[in-house]
Design a protein around this motif. Structure first.
Motif, PDB file in Angstrom:
ATOM      1  N   PHE A 143     -87.792 -13.909 -39.340  1.00  0.00           N
ATOM      2  CA  PHE A 143     -88.318 -14.603 -38.175  1.00  0.00           C
ATOM      3  C   PHE A 143     -88.278 -13.790 -36.878  1.00  0.00           C
ATOM      4  CE2 PHE A 143     -85.482 -17.819 -40.430  1.00  0.00           C
ATOM      5  CZ  PHE A 143     -86.335 -17.913 -41.501  1.00  0.00           C
ATOM      6  N   THR A 144     -87.913 -12.516 -36.926  1.00  0.00           N
ATOM      7  CA  THR A 144     -87.835 -11.751 -35.682  1.00  0.00           C
ATOM      8  C   THR A 144     -88.894 -10.666 -35.606  1.00  0.00           C
ATOM      9  OG1 THR A 144     -86.226 -10.229 -36.647  1.00  0.00           O
ATOM     10  CG2 THR A 144     -85.369 -12.158 -35.480  1.00  0.00           C
ATOM     11  N   GLN A 145     -89.659 -10.494 -36.683  1.00  0.00           N
ATOM     12  CA  GLN A 145     -90.649  -9.423 -36.711  1.00  0.00           C
ATOM     13  C   GLN A 145     -92.015  -9.969 -36.309  1.00  0.00           C
ATOM     14  OE1 GLN A 145     -89.110  -6.762 -37.079  1.00  0.00           O
ATOM     15  NE2 GLN A 145     -87.212  -7.572 -37.980  1.00  0.00           N
ATOM     16  N   GLN A 146     -93.040  -9.114 -36.392  1.00  0.00           N
ATOM     17  CA  GLN A 146     -94.418  -9.489 -36.102  1.00  0.00           C
ATOM     18  C   GLN A 146     -94.839 -10.695 -36.939  1.00  0.00           C
ATOM     19  OE1 GLN A 146     -96.944  -8.193 -34.098  1.00  0.00           O
ATOM     20  NE2 GLN A 146     -98.205  -9.866 -34.876  1.00  0.00           N
ATOM     21  N   HIS A 147     -95.567 -11.610 -36.355  1.00  0.00           N
ATOM     22  CA  HIS A 147     -96.061 -12.774 -37.074  1.00  0.00           C
ATOM     23  C   HIS A 147     -97.289 -12.394 -37.902  1.00  0.00           C
ATOM     24  CE1 HIS A 147     -94.091 -15.987 -34.282  1.00  0.00           C
ATOM     25  NE2 HIS A 147     -93.335 -14.908 -34.415  1.00  0.00           N
ATOM     26  N   SER A 148     -97.554 -13.194 -38.925  1.00  0.00           N
ATOM     27  CA  SER A 148     -98.750 -13.013 -39.741  1.00  0.00           C
ATOM     28  C   SER A 148     -99.054 -14.338 -40.425  1.00  0.00           C
ATOM     29  CB  SER A 148     -98.539 -11.904 -40.782  1.00  0.00           C
ATOM     30  OG  SER A 148     -99.709 -11.722 -41.561  1.00  0.00           O
ATOM     31  N   GLN A 149    -100.330 -14.548 -40.797  1.00  0.00           N
ATOM     32  CA  GLN A 149    -100.689 -15.828 -41.409  1.00  0.00           C
ATOM     33  C   GLN A 149    -101.135 -15.684 -42.865  1.00  0.00           C
ATOM     34  OE1 GLN A 149     -99.960 -18.639 -40.490  1.00  0.00           O
ATOM     35  NE2 GLN A 149    -100.381 -19.117 -38.361  1.00  0.00           N
ATOM     36  N   PHE A 150    -101.938 -14.702 -43.189  1.00  0.00           N
ATOM     37  CA  PHE A 150    -102.419 -14.508 -44.553  1.00  0.00           C
ATOM     38  C   PHE A 150    -102.190 -13.048 -44.929  1.00  0.00           C
ATOM     39  CE2 PHE A 150    -104.867 -18.059 -42.897  1.00  0.00           C
ATOM     40  CZ  PHE A 150    -104.758 -19.000 -43.919  1.00  0.00           C
ATOM     41  N   GLU A 151    -101.658 -12.804 -46.137  1.00  0.00           N
ATOM     42  CA  GLU A 151    -101.289 -11.446 -46.529  1.00  0.00           C
ATOM     43  C   GLU A 151    -101.806 -11.115 -47.925  1.00  0.00           C
ATOM     44  OE1 GLU A 151     -98.984 -13.244 -43.576  1.00  0.00           O
ATOM     45  OE2 GLU A 151     -98.677 -13.731 -45.709  1.00  0.00           O
ATOM     46  N   SER A 152    -101.818  -9.812 -48.212  1.00  0.00           N
ATOM     47  CA  SER A 152    -102.161  -9.321 -49.545  1.00  0.00           C
ATOM     48  C   SER A 152    -101.453  -7.988 -49.757  1.00  0.00           C
ATOM     49  CB  SER A 152    -103.685  -9.148 -49.683  1.00  0.00           C
ATOM     50  OG  SER A 152    -104.027  -8.672 -50.972  1.00  0.00           O
ATOM     51  N   TRP A 153    -100.853  -7.796 -50.936  1.00  0.00           N
ATOM     52  CA  TRP A 153    -100.048  -6.595 -51.230  1.00  0.00           C
ATOM     53  C   TRP A 153    -100.882  -5.474 -51.824  1.00  0.00           C
ATOM     54  CZ3 TRP A 153     -94.624  -6.077 -50.662  1.00  0.00           C
ATOM     55  CH2 TRP A 153     -93.959  -7.234 -50.225  1.00  0.00           C
ATOM     56  N   ASN A 154    -100.420  -4.236 -51.595  1.00  0.00           N
ATOM     57  CA  ASN A 154    -101.000  -3.113 -52.332  1.00  0.00           C
ATOM     58  C   ASN A 154    -100.471  -3.130 -53.759  1.00  0.00           C
ATOM     59  OD1 ASN A 154     -98.367  -2.189 -51.907  1.00  0.00           O
ATOM     60  ND2 ASN A 154     -98.982  -0.106 -51.419  1.00  0.00           N
ATOM     61  N   ALA A 155    -101.058  -2.318 -54.619  1.00  0.00           N
ATOM     62  CA  ALA A 155    -100.709  -2.356 -56.038  1.00  0.00           C
ATOM     63  C   ALA A 155     -99.258  -1.983 -56.289  1.00  0.00           C
ATOM     64  CB  ALA A 155    -101.640  -1.428 -56.824  1.00  0.00           C
ATOM     65  N   ALA A 156     -98.723  -1.032 -55.508  1.00  0.00           N
ATOM     66  CA  ALA A 156     -97.357  -0.548 -55.733  1.00  0.00           C
ATOM     67  C   ALA A 156     -96.305  -1.488 -55.159  1.00  0.00           C
ATOM     68  CB  ALA A 156     -97.200   0.843 -55.120  1.00  0.00           C
ATOM     69  N   GLY A 157     -96.705  -2.434 -54.328  1.00  0.00           N
ATOM     70  CA  GLY A 157     -95.741  -3.342 -53.722  1.00  0.00           C
ATOM     71  C   GLY A 157     -94.937  -2.717 -52.604  1.00  0.00           C
ATOM     72  N   THR A 158     -95.432  -1.626 -52.031  1.00  0.00           N
ATOM     73  CA  THR A 158     -94.702  -0.950 -50.957  1.00  0.00           C
ATOM     74  C   THR A 158     -95.124  -1.430 -49.574  1.00  0.00           C
ATOM     75  OG1 THR A 158     -96.348   0.829 -50.969  1.00  0.00           O
ATOM     76  CG2 THR A 158     -94.374   1.121 -52.340  1.00  0.00           C
ATOM     77  N   MET A 159     -96.267  -2.107 -49.474  1.00  0.00           N
ATOM     78  CA  MET A 159     -96.736  -2.598 -48.183  1.00  0.00           C
ATOM     79  C   MET A 159     -97.679  -3.766 -48.408  1.00  0.00           C
ATOM     80  SD  MET A 159     -99.480   0.389 -47.066  1.00  0.00           S
ATOM     81  CE  MET A 159     -98.357   1.728 -47.457  1.00  0.00           C
TER      82      MET A 159
END
Length: 648
Positions: A378-394
């Motif tokens: 709860f202290t980092q940048q906000h976001s609403q919708f996400e999607s991961w890269n294949a490696a799961g690193t970002m």
């Protein structure tokens, strides 16, 4: 038998074509598995069940037969009939052809195996002994160290099943089939309501119910039939009341009889007959067709439920799970705020979820297996919708709710997959990005391109089209139009298929103003599923007519809120020659006879990837996932490759 659906006509492999394929194999030499691997020995042995298992037989290498140019099996095809308590046997011989053309019986010199040991648990010396719980099509193999041949065994299956639990009261007649020999009476005809005609089902999804209206108050006894050339499964039951009709839920043995027998081989006709105990008259429903993929579906499905304000999951690979389990709840966040929109790494180990919805969107990065936050929440940048890269690193996300009047351009945001710290932005050229979806090959990100002049929250974008960027060296290309905005439409929620070459998305039809609550990507009544090739080229969107189609109880209503499609990450086998993909979406359509509560439930449908780039409909009819609670809305389903074990 060809299964036709509106917008497209494709065939599940027919029995004749399957036998022709196996016969072709029998004439060919192939490289067998190494000695000691599953399916290369003789005698009885354990193997994987269903259509994806290895062969039966004890481990051990076959002797080399260097003097033979080829081998064959006789007969190349055979058919036997089985029923519970009555397995069958079929003998095969193997012949080797020498350089001069002479043949020799080498039945005792080869290794025998089958591809479906669940159906044929024993094969030794060329004699195959079936089980008695299901039928199906089995490839019988004879191999040496260097040569191999294949034949086919068709196992016809029949059974009569009498309800012993729900549907057995009052007691059924001693011979429940006998009253169905009475005269035909169309006024007694039951009405089949669910499943939907033309549906394709995973064989391991036990729990799919049959809903029907009894047809007449005089009907007291019912026969539910599953039939085709190789299947004759009948169930005798009373009406188990569901609203204004009846429900039948196959027990595991009946489900296996139908699903295993027809795994990847063709359609099954389902019908219901009704009569009274005296057989005074017999009415028969119309027939629907269902079919089963060759492969089981697997992976984890994570979805949000409104009543618990939590994220639940179902493990398609589990043989013991009976109810969806809670993975993240408000107690795992700040103690009270709803945990809603979420995305998981493809391996299922990490989840990013957002708290509070509109105008909030605090990030919770969650270690699924250890059931704990990975970073200070709860202290980092906000976001609403996400999607991961294949490696799961970002993961890629977005956030516009902190903008004045919720308007203006907005770039895509990149986050570290371990700390949830923002790594930077992806410039989308002055567009307003929403709903990003990152392809599995990491070459494309497709996103909703929202009207920059409008005042919309991230969860309610309007006047939108779709855009995409593609990998360019270490960076990304400028944005390109995927599906343009069209006045009177709203296009949103893109989902890139695991084949990376096409996208499913939503389109809503707007009122005259071009916007409003019924056209803001938030459970729009007119939300409809379309597909589009990636890159789009000159293609036009294709309506997924079969997946969108209403069921019997929907009548003519086509405003069903078919929204937020997401893909299973795997490419499965439909039959011996075709692939199949699975996707889920949320919908307010009627779930058979269940009461219309206005809730959204999660539905699932199959897609033929070979047809997804053409003009025809690549989808099949949808079915409601049977494990979800029906007293709540369930949606935003997300798939993973596995449901990782959660440490208590």
């Amino acid at each position: 038998m060809t299964v036709k659906r509106s917008g497209a006509a494709r065939s599940i492999v027919t029995m004749s074509s399957l036998l022709a394929t196996v016969a072709l194999f029998s004439a060919c030499t192939f490289s067998p598995k190494p000695a000691g691997s599953a399916g290369t020995g003789t005698g009885a042995g354990a193997g994987a069940s269903g259509g994806t298992g290895g062969g039966a037989g004890a481990a051990g290498g076959a002797p080399p037969l260097p003097s033979y140019d080829s081998i064959r099996i006789d007969p190349p095809s055979a058919t036997v009939s089985v029923q519970p308590g009555s397995p069958a046997m079929q003998a095969y011989k193997a012949f080797g052809t020498k350089a001069g053309g002479a043949e020799e019986d080498i039945t005792a010199k080869v290794n025998w195996s089958v591809d479906r040991p669940m159906l044929v648990p024993t094969i030794a010396g060329g004699v195959a002994t079936t089980g008695d719980a299901a039928g199906g099509v089995v490839a019988v193999r004879a191999t040496t160290a260097t040569l191999g041949a294949s034949a086919t065994l068709v196992i016809k299956f029949s059974s009569t099943n009498v309800a012993t639990g729900p549907g057995a009261t009052p007691a059924l007649p001693a011979a429940p089939a006998q009253p169905f020999g009475g005269p035909a009476d169309t006024t007694r005809a039951p009405q089949l309501v669910y499943p939907n005609d033309g549906v394709l089902l995973p064989p391991n999804l036990n729990g799919v119910e049959v809903h029907y209206r009894p047809g007449s108050t005089s009907n007291t006894l019912f026969e539910i039939s599953f039939a085709n050339a190789n299947t004759d499964v009948r169930v005798y039951t009373r009406c188990v009341t569901l609203e204004d009709g009846c429900v039948y839920k196959p027990d595991p043995s009946v489900w296996a009889q139908v699903a295993e027998t027809n795994r990847g081989t063709g359609s099954v006709s389902v019908s219901v007959r009704g009569t009274d105990d005296a057989g005074a008259g017999v009415g028969q429903s119309a027939t629907i067709k269902i079919s089963f993929s060759k492969d089981d579906v697997r992976g984890g499905l994570y979805y949000w439920t409104t009543t618990l304000k939590s994220i639940l999951r179902w493990d398609f690979g589990s043989t013991t799970q009976t109810a969806a389990e809670t993975v993240v709840s408000p107690a795992d966040g700040d103690g009270s705020t709803c945990v809603g929109c979420h995305a998981l790494s493809h391996d299922g180990t990490k989840m990013v979820a957002t708290l509070g919805g509109q105008n909030d969107g605090r990030i919770l990065l969650w270690d699924v297996g250890n059931k704990m936050a990975m970073a200070k929440p709860f202290t980092q940048q906000h976001s609403q919708f996400e999607s991961w890269n294949a490696a799961g690193t970002m993961f890629v996300g977005m956030y516009t709710d902190n903008h004045t009047n919720h308007s203006g351009p907005s770039n895509l945001l990149l986050f570290d997959g371990t700390t949830a710290l923002m790594m930077g932005e992806i410039d989308v050229g002055g567009l307003r990005a929403d709903h990003p979806d990152w392809s599995r090959d990491e070459q494309h990100i497709v996103f909703t391109s929202v009207d920059t002049a409008g005042s919309y929250t991230d969860q309610r974008p309007q006047k939108s089209g779709l855009a995409y960027i593609e990998r360019a060296g270490a960076g990304w290309s400028p944005p390109m139009t995927f599906v343009p905005y069209v006045e009177g439409k709203n296009r949103y929620y893109p989902a890139v298929a695991p084949t990376n070459d096409f996208v499913v998305f939503n389109e809503s039809t707007c009122p005259a103003s071009g916007s409003g609550d019924d056209c803001d990507a938030d459970t729009d009544p007119t939300a409809t599923l379309f597909s589009m090739p990636l890159p789009p080229g000159s293609a036009k969107p294709t309506l997924l007519a079969s997946a969108n189609a209403p069921g019997v109880n929907d009548g003519t209503n086509t405003a069903l809120t078919n929204t937020y499609a997401k893909w299973s990450p795997f490419i499965f086998q439909l039959d011996e020659m075709h692939k199949v993909l699975w996707a889920t979406f949320s919908s307010k359509r009627r779930y058979g006879l269940y009461k219309d509560t206005g809730n959204l439930y999660i539905w699932m449908f199959a897609v033929d990837p070979g047809a997804a780039s053409g003009a025809g409909d690549p989808s099949y009819a949808a079915f409601c996932l049977p494990f979800q609670a029906l007293d709540t809305s369930n949606h935003i389903a997300q798939w993973t490759e596995q449901a990782v074990p959660i440490i208590p």
